[in-house]
Design a protein around this motif. Structure first.
Motif: not given
Length: 642
Positions: A320, A460, A463-464, A467-468, A540
């Protein structure tokens, strides 16, 4: 129909997210297509791309059944023409066709070349001549097993002379993230010594690419590629030369760091930026107030931040913390990820140890002394380890001698703690009998659940999505570039479903159906499962959670996430990221760009520089401190949860 007049569709993938756009262009092409006049190789390959969509029953919704049938028939007929075209290729016309293939159709050309077994009609000498005249085609050639097998010796001969063969080998066998993407198949006759010769010749090139030189420097031997120590040294020197050249040309940004002690400063520390130099000052008055060595030792946690509020080591490299450019930079799959922020943290930690040692020396103490006091008073006394032992080298020893004495002691500490976890006490007789090395990843925690890691595709994906900054969900017109992720957008703003673009709404609706979002009474998109989403954010950022630092309510959610397959537990002393960090500094286990402090001094392959010995001794002291802080944290968590 000339390829210059065609409105190209260029179908590279059926999953490229632009099927509607491509099919609209295909509609224009097929409506005016005259197969009897279709003779250009690029046009035929274009039509074959279109057929791939139709074979998957992918059509525009505006097409009726008659249009679909007509277009599909034309595409099918195009395949027949394509086959006839390739079956007519021979030695006489082969070179001309290769010359005329446009860049975007190279892969399709060589795939068809292999599929229709054109190699049966092209002599090996003609093939080699064409390859030498058009060397940029080698990448597409190497993606076809049958062609490579048929022209095995010719391709070997070409690669031994081609100035970019090393880049092909490194892309396949060394570059991070490329091994699955790169489909190169190298001729069997290209043996390991050939590959090493190709690598060595590349290092001699005036225009050798620094990125590839670094891949050679940090490569790891495998069954596919081995590089001798002599060639690695050559790569290391070439890397330094090319890097210095960049610096001399002023094509790099330089940053520095300066830390000081201030007798009159009341704040624990101050941070300021002075141009390209980060300046940090610590309060010497605060250090003077510490009355015992345990308090002085805890400066590394409480003031310098060697471990954070959850007992984790923040000095590790984190995904990150890598910026977009750093993730795109070429690097070896065997390298530890050394981003800018990691180097900043590493440099700061080194200077903190150095300046604190300077402070202690002025007060007739040393870091070694306060470490011994911490072991005696805190670990053996307060936490009842009773007889944990660490033997420091003689104060009169050289730094070289100190490293050689202290490096094995680090493993000795961990063996003692491992026996304590297993048996409830430190038994030196067991340690003496078992002389096998102990990996950092094998050292257990006294707690059954210690660390939490993300697990499974669903976690995953969540999370993407939330937060991505690469997710498609965080950008909506009212707020434009204000937010870099969906979580922050929904946390801070009132966003309606209709404010999301059409391509975003199906995914938003999916997250609503999954129970992670809902529409409130005012029509705003709001988050549900707040604790779970917050934990995914922690994962993340840090890639790991320390289970017992969370209150019971949150631990219950973590347990539920584990039952749902979203996370998994581990009960080791060090997190996976911390294990990687220690290995990076001490040995070559897993990483080829590590400092290798323990192994090179153990095997006598260290440099003769006393300055380097001094610097690496301070790094080794830092690692000893980190290990002791982790042991103390482990014992404190156990004590507080008994």
């Amino acid at each position: 129909m000339s390829s210059k007049l065609l409105d190209r569709v260029v179908f590279h993938s059926k999953e490229d997210g632009s099927a509607g756009h491509n099919l609209k262009k295909a509609e224009e092409l097929l409506s005016k297509l005259n197969l009897s006049k279709l003779s250009d190789i690029n046009d035929l390959l274009e039509l074959d791309h279109i057929k791939q969509y139709f074979d998957e029953s992918i059509f525009l919704l505006t097409w009726d059944d008659t249009t679909k049938k007509d277009f599909k028939n034309k595409a099918d007929q195009g395949t027949v023409v394509l086959r006839e075209f390739f079956l007519a290729i021979n030695d006489a016309n082969f070179a001309g066709y290769v010359e005329s293939v446009e860049f975007q159709y190279r892969a399709a050309f060589w795939k068809s070349f292999s599929y229709f077994k054109v190699f049966d009609r092209i002599s090996k000498s003609s093939f080699l001549q064409v390859l030498e005249n058009h060397p940029h085609h080698i990448r597409e050639v190497l993606s076809n097993f049958q062609t490579v097998t048929y022209y095995d010796s010719e391709i070997r001969s070409f690669m031994l002379a081609y100035d970019k063969s090393a880049e092909l080998l490194l892309a396949k066998f060394e570059e991070s993230g490329r091994s699955k993407e790169v489909t190169y198949i190298f001729p069997k006759s290209l043996i390991l010594s050939d590959k090493e010769n190709i690598i060595s010749k590349y290092l001699d090139k005036e225009d050798a690419n620094l990125n590839y030189v670094r891949l050679i420097e940090h490569s790891k031997d495998s069954k596919d590629l081995t590089i001798s120590a002599r060639i690695r040294l050559k790569a290391k020197k070439r890397s330094t030369e090319l890097n210095n050249k960049i610096l001399d040309q002023g094509n790099a940004v330089k940053f520095g760091m300066q830390i000081t002690l201030d007798k009159d400063q009341s704040e624990p520390f101050k941070v300021s930026n002075n141009g390209e130099v980060l300046e940090i000052s610590y309060s010497e008055a605060l250090l003077d107030q510490l009355k015992n060595d345990v308090g002085r030792f805890m400066v590394f946690k409480n003031l310098f931040g060697f471990t954070d509020e959850h007992g984790l080591i923040p000095l590790v490299s984190k995904k990150s913390e890598l910026d977009v450019m750093e993730t795109l930079f070429m690097k070896s799959k065997n390298e530890y990820p050394e981003g800018f922020k990691f180097h900043r943290k590493d440099q700061l930690a080194f200077l903190q140890v150095f300046i604190f040692e300077h402070y202690l020396t002025r007060n007739e103490k040393s870091i070694e002394q306060i470490i011994q006091s911490f072991i005696t008073d805190a670990l053996n006394g307060h936490f009842k380890l009773n007889n944990l032992l660490l033997r420091f080298p003689n104060t009169q020893s050289t730094f070289l001698e100190k490293i050689r004495a202290l490096a094995p002691e680090l493993e000795f500490i961990l063996k003692q703690y491992q026996v304590y976890v297993s048996d409830g006490q430190i038994d030196f007789e067991i340690i003496e009998i078992d002389s096998s090395p102990l990996s950092f990843s094998e050292v257990e925690s006294v707690l059954e659940k210690k660390y939490v890691y993300i697990a499974g595709e669903k976690a995953n994906a969540l999370r993407h999505h939330f937060y991505s900054d690469q997710s498609l969900l965080h950008y909506i017109e009212p707020f434009k570039d204000k937010y870099s992720n969906l979580y922050d957008l929904l946390h801070d703003e009132d966003a309606r479903l209709d404010q999301f673009h059409n391509y975003q709404q199906p995914l938003i609706n999916h997250l609503i159906a999954e129970g992670y979002l809902h529409i409130d009474d005012d029509g705003h998109v709001k988050m549900k499962k707040d604790i779970e989403l917050y934990l995914l954010g922690d994962l993340h950022r840090n890639e790991v959670l320390s289970y017992w630092y969370y209150p019971a309510e949150v631990r219950n959610v973590i347990d539920e996430m584990e039952r749902d397959g979203l996370v998994k537990f581990d009960n080791t002393l060090f997190s996976k990221q911390e294990t990687d960090y220690l290995n990076y500094h001490l040995n070559k286990k897993g990483f080829t760009n590590g400092l290798n402090i323990r192994n090179k001094y153990l095997h006598g392959s260290n440099s003769g520089s006393e300055k380097e010995h001094k610097n690496e001794y301070y790094i080794l002291l830092r690692l000893v401190i980190l290990v002791l802080l982790k042991i103390a944290d482990d014992l404190a968590l156990k004590k507080s949860n008994e």
